[in-house]
Design an enzyme around this catalytic site. Structure first.
Site, mmCIF file in Angstrom:
data_model
loop_
_atom_site.group_PDB
_atom_site.id
_atom_site.type_symbol
_atom_site.label_atom_id
_atom_site.label_comp_id
_atom_site.label_asym_id
_atom_site.label_seq_id
_atom_site.Cartn_x
_atom_site.Cartn_y
_atom_site.Cartn_z
ATOM 1 N N ASP A 172 0.849 -1.184 0.000
ATOM 2 C CA ASP A 172 0.000 0.000 0.000
ATOM 3 C C ASP A 172 0.895 1.247 0.000
ATOM 4 O O ASP A 172 2.007 1.225 0.556
ATOM 5 C CB ASP A 172 -0.891 -0.043 1.261
ATOM 6 C CG ASP A 172 -2.018 0.966 1.215
ATOM 7 O OD1 ASP A 172 -2.477 1.300 0.109
ATOM 8 O OD2 ASP A 172 -2.441 1.424 2.299
ATOM 9 N N HIS A 173 0.426 2.331 -0.597
ATOM 10 C CA HIS A 173 1.106 3.645 -0.570
ATOM 11 C C HIS A 173 2.608 3.582 -0.397
ATOM 12 O O HIS A 173 3.117 3.770 0.720
ATOM 13 C CB HIS A 173 0.572 4.481 0.600
ATOM 14 C CG HIS A 173 -0.761 5.059 0.333
ATOM 15 N ND1 HIS A 173 -0.966 6.101 -0.542
ATOM 16 C CD2 HIS A 173 -1.978 4.728 0.821
ATOM 17 C CE1 HIS A 173 -2.251 6.395 -0.578
ATOM 18 N NE2 HIS A 173 -2.893 5.576 0.238
ATOM 19 N N HIS A 181 -7.952 10.177 4.330
ATOM 20 C CA HIS A 181 -7.266 9.125 5.080
ATOM 21 C C HIS A 181 -7.489 9.389 6.566
ATOM 22 O O HIS A 181 -7.232 10.500 7.040
ATOM 23 C CB HIS A 181 -5.757 9.153 4.792
ATOM 24 C CG HIS A 181 -5.376 8.511 3.506
ATOM 25 N ND1 HIS A 181 -4.582 9.125 2.567
ATOM 26 C CD2 HIS A 181 -5.662 7.275 3.009
ATOM 27 C CE1 HIS A 181 -4.397 8.298 1.540
ATOM 28 N NE2 HIS A 181 -5.044 7.176 1.777
HETATM 29 P P1 13P Z 1 -8.649 4.849 6.083
HETATM 30 O O1 13P Z 1 -7.649 4.669 7.179
HETATM 31 O O2 13P Z 1 -9.249 6.205 6.057
HETATM 32 O O3 13P Z 1 -9.664 3.765 6.066
HETATM 33 O O4 13P Z 1 -7.827 4.754 4.699
HETATM 34 C C1 13P Z 1 -7.140 3.571 4.410
HETATM 35 C C2 13P Z 1 -6.443 3.653 3.103
HETATM 36 O O5 13P Z 1 -6.798 4.389 2.231
HETATM 37 C C3 13P Z 1 -5.294 2.753 2.917
HETATM 38 O O6 13P Z 1 -4.647 2.957 1.710
#
Ligand code: 13P
Length: 274
Positions: free
Chosen positions: A77-78, A176
């Site tokens: 992720d990211h 987020h």
């Molecule tokens: P949230 O923590 O707002 O649910 O976002 C999670 C997210 O986008 C992970 O990439």
């Protein structure tokens, strides 16, 4: 992940992407996938490298999934660091998100395209991001005070075509972390993006987004939804309540966390696949 998202797009549901950072969270996500009979994306972000290594994530996923009937992707992720993208691929991640959203457009594009070349040669799918989300309370994915930049439909199709990415994270008003005001999700921007793009679109910042808005986003073409903050909040709140009654052995606490995460993730999967 590409095959999972293609099916979701065809059948108009969204695959859940759930963040993990421990044995308990990985097991909870995989168990929820098995319990619902739905594919799941086990997502690990580079900020959690302090909790565990890429290799540990892959080893736990494979070991836990060996005893379950579940279809899953191990997704980075990211990730802003190209080095970490390649380390994750080398460790066995089956999907990566390169996040160049804070960079100038051409740099984001060039870096994403470079990741795609390597990833595709190894059968790994790639998510990219254009535009960026604002940070809410307790955000795990963005820096404090990050500003909302909506994804520009006019830029999106060229970006996807030139980068070759398999999925695009779009910014349409989710944040987020926890919303600090009323969510204002721009379904009009999503509609504009859908008009220009056939590629699966990803909604980040799933936590706290109202159910009817989630349903409208799926109807509008979102095929992957990321949730982190709310799963942690929910499990931590339940754990706190249970610890107010007694102080059990850590082995018992570990089992409870697995149960809380399984229940929470099961709810999201059901919601996203209705
Ligand atoms: P949230 O923590 O707002 O649910 O976002 C999670 C997210 O986008 C992970 O990439």
């Amino acid at each position: 992940m590409t095959a999972m998202l293609a099916r979701a797009q065809r059948d108009r549901y969204a695959v859940g992407n759930f963040n993990v950072y421990s044995y308990e969270t990985i097991r909870g996500v995989l168990q929820a996938g098995a319990a619902t009979g739905r594919p799941v994306i086990v997502a690990f972000g580079e900020r959690y490298l302090e909790n565990m290594s890429f290799g540990t994530v892959v080893a736990i996923c494979q070991t836990v999934a060996a005893n379950l009937d579940v279809e899953y992707a191990i997704h980075l992720d990211h990730c802003k660091s190209l080095d970490n993208v390649y380390r994750a691929i080398k460790a066995g991640f089956t999907s990566v998100m390169y996040d160049g959203s804070a960079l100038p457009l051409e740099e984001n594009l060039a870096n994403t395209a470079a990741v795609v070349t390597v990833a595709h040669a190894l059968g790994v799918s790639v998510e990219a991001e254009l535009g960026s989300l604002a940070s809410g309370a307790n955000s795990q994915e963005s820096e404090d005070n990050e500003q909302q930049v909506y994804t520009d439909p006019a830029q999106a199709s060229g970006f996807v075509a030139r980068s070759g990415c398999d999925a695009l994270a779009v910014s349409i008003g989710t944040v987020h972390g926890s919303y600090q005001g009323e969510p204002n999700i721009r379904l009009d921007i999503l509609a504009g993006l859908r008009e220009k793009l056939d590629t699966p679109m990803v909604l980040h910042g799933g936590s706290g987004t109202p159910d009817d808005v989630i349903a409208a986003c799926i109807a509008g073409g979102i095929t992957k939804i990321n949730v982190n903050t709310e799963i942690s909040l929910d499990a931590a709140t339940r754990l706190k309540e249970s610890l107010a009654e007694s102080t059990p052995h850590l082995s018992v606490i570990s089992g409870r966390i697995v149960d809380y995460v399984t229940a929470s993730v099961t709810g999201y999967i059901q919601q996203f696949s209705r």
